[in-house]
Design a protein around this motif. Sequence first.
Motif, PDB file in Angstrom:
ATOM      1  N   SER A  97      60.867 -45.555 -12.679  1.00  0.00           N
ATOM      2  CA  SER A  97      60.547 -46.928 -12.264  1.00  0.00           C
ATOM      3  C   SER A  97      59.810 -47.674 -13.364  1.00  0.00           C
ATOM      4  O   SER A  97      60.067 -48.860 -13.616  1.00  0.00           O
ATOM      5  CB  SER A  97      59.704 -46.903 -10.984  1.00  0.00           C
ATOM      6  N   GLY A  98      58.879 -46.982 -14.029  1.00  0.00           N
ATOM      7  CA  GLY A  98      58.164 -47.609 -15.140  1.00  0.00           C
ATOM      8  C   GLY A  98      59.104 -48.009 -16.260  1.00  0.00           C
ATOM      9  O   GLY A  98      58.968 -49.094 -16.847  1.00  0.00           O
ATOM     10  N   GLY A 102      61.164 -51.112 -15.276  1.00  0.00           N
ATOM     11  CA  GLY A 102      60.343 -52.312 -15.415  1.00  0.00           C
ATOM     12  C   GLY A 102      60.259 -52.777 -16.855  1.00  0.00           C
ATOM     13  O   GLY A 102      60.396 -53.973 -17.153  1.00  0.00           O
ATOM     14  N   GLY A 151      54.797 -51.318 -17.201  1.00  0.00           N
ATOM     15  CA  GLY A 151      55.647 -50.636 -16.230  1.00  0.00           C
ATOM     16  C   GLY A 151      54.987 -49.384 -15.682  1.00  0.00           C
ATOM     17  O   GLY A 151      54.985 -49.148 -14.464  1.00  0.00           O
ATOM     18  N   LEU A 152      54.407 -48.566 -16.558  1.00  0.00           N
ATOM     19  CA  LEU A 152      53.741 -47.338 -16.103  1.00  0.00           C
ATOM     20  C   LEU A 152      52.516 -47.647 -15.258  1.00  0.00           C
ATOM     21  O   LEU A 152      52.262 -46.987 -14.242  1.00  0.00           O
ATOM     22  CB  LEU A 152      53.344 -46.489 -17.315  1.00  0.00           C
ATOM     23  N   VAL A 212      53.686 -49.017 -11.692  1.00  0.00           N
ATOM     24  CA  VAL A 212      54.185 -47.980 -10.791  1.00  0.00           C
ATOM     25  C   VAL A 212      53.080 -46.989 -10.444  1.00  0.00           C
ATOM     26  O   VAL A 212      53.075 -46.394  -9.358  1.00  0.00           O
ATOM     27  CB  VAL A 212      55.407 -47.274 -11.416  1.00  0.00           C
ATOM     28  N   ALA A 237      56.201 -56.713 -16.123  1.00  0.00           N
ATOM     29  CA  ALA A 237      56.796 -55.376 -16.182  1.00  0.00           C
ATOM     30  C   ALA A 237      56.209 -54.492 -15.090  1.00  0.00           C
ATOM     31  O   ALA A 237      56.924 -53.684 -14.468  1.00  0.00           O
ATOM     32  CB  ALA A 237      56.557 -54.753 -17.561  1.00  0.00           C
ATOM     33  N   ALA A 258      58.394 -52.747 -12.048  1.00  0.00           N
ATOM     34  CA  ALA A 258      58.316 -51.296 -11.882  1.00  0.00           C
ATOM     35  C   ALA A 258      57.853 -50.919 -10.479  1.00  0.00           C
ATOM     36  O   ALA A 258      58.385 -49.988  -9.858  1.00  0.00           O
ATOM     37  CB  ALA A 258      57.366 -50.710 -12.927  1.00  0.00           C
ATOM     38  N   TYR A 276      60.016 -48.818  -7.680  1.00  0.00           N
ATOM     39  CA  TYR A 276      59.480 -47.608  -7.047  1.00  0.00           C
ATOM     40  C   TYR A 276      59.557 -47.705  -5.530  1.00  0.00           C
ATOM     41  O   TYR A 276      59.969 -46.746  -4.853  1.00  0.00           O
ATOM     42  CB  TYR A 276      58.027 -47.397  -7.488  1.00  0.00           C
TER      43      TYR A 276
END
Length: 334
Positions: free
Chosen positions: A86-87, A90, A114-115, A118, A318, A322, A326
């Motif tokens: 998911s990250g 994104g 992104g990380l 999520v 982002a 993400a 998720y």
Amino acid sequence: MELALVVIVVAFALGFDYTNGFHDAANAIATSVSTRALTPRVALIMAAVFNLVGALLGTQVATTIAEDIISIGSVSSEEALIIVLSGLIGAITWNLITWWLGLPSSSTHALIGGLTGVGIASGVTVHWDAILDKVVIPMIFSPLVGFSLAFGLMVGVLWLVRNSAPARTMRRFRLAQTASAAAMALGHGLQDAQKTMGVIMLALVAGGFYTQGDAIPLWVKLSAAGAISLGTYAGGWRIMRTLGRKIIELDPARGFVAESVAASVLYASAYWLHAPISTTHTITSAIMGVGATKRLSAVRWGVAKNIGAAWVLTIPMAALVAACVYWILNPILT
């Protein structure tokens, strides 16, 4: 199921690396192409080669991405892999949006956003102290440092060549830009390919193939280096036009100084701070710095304002994409 997810995540990570390459190709070569120091195709080949070499010169930034942004050990392997996937989605989404708009946004911050997004959505541990120290503070100071150093060095260069013949001087700087563009491409590989290595290691740890703290295997380094090099060779012409021509009309001397300063900041951040800073922010601010030595009005601040807006939006947008991915994937795949 877990093996299939690992393969999918690694494929998406290399896809992100590829988009990073063509999105950020302009970082390494836009100034050299705009000043005609190098032809576009020669510049792209050189940038791809030095991206490959730079990607193999260290793993400090990769370790930061793999260990210092989020921790996924508290969830099942399947959910951990969905988090990483998911990250990546994104980050890729924001890269493609800003590439289409021709805005030199940061692939680094897209990945970290992104990380982080999520991580919040899934409830795993987000290392806010590390993000502040290694992401937010460098994000603020690297453009300021790039602008200031480029401005100061350009003033010094102009003073040194004040009595030289302009045509001969520019010809020499045009030749020197070959070296500074190569240095910039090396720094781009050193910084950006390592981020993909870190994400792949996150996936491999989540899948049980490695444990946290293990050395990054050679195949991960080579695949990440190869993907970013292929992406760089594909080129990013939309963003290249923005960096090379729309911010300011560069001459070879200013192009050489901007690339040299940006490359130096990238090396210092990778080896001393282990910080995943943005190559985009660094080279763009350096271009603005050398441009400001003409006069402040020489910099097209309207374009700079649009670029700044993209910078500010990168991490939250982002992160939002993400998180949404998720929330969609997790119920389906777990």
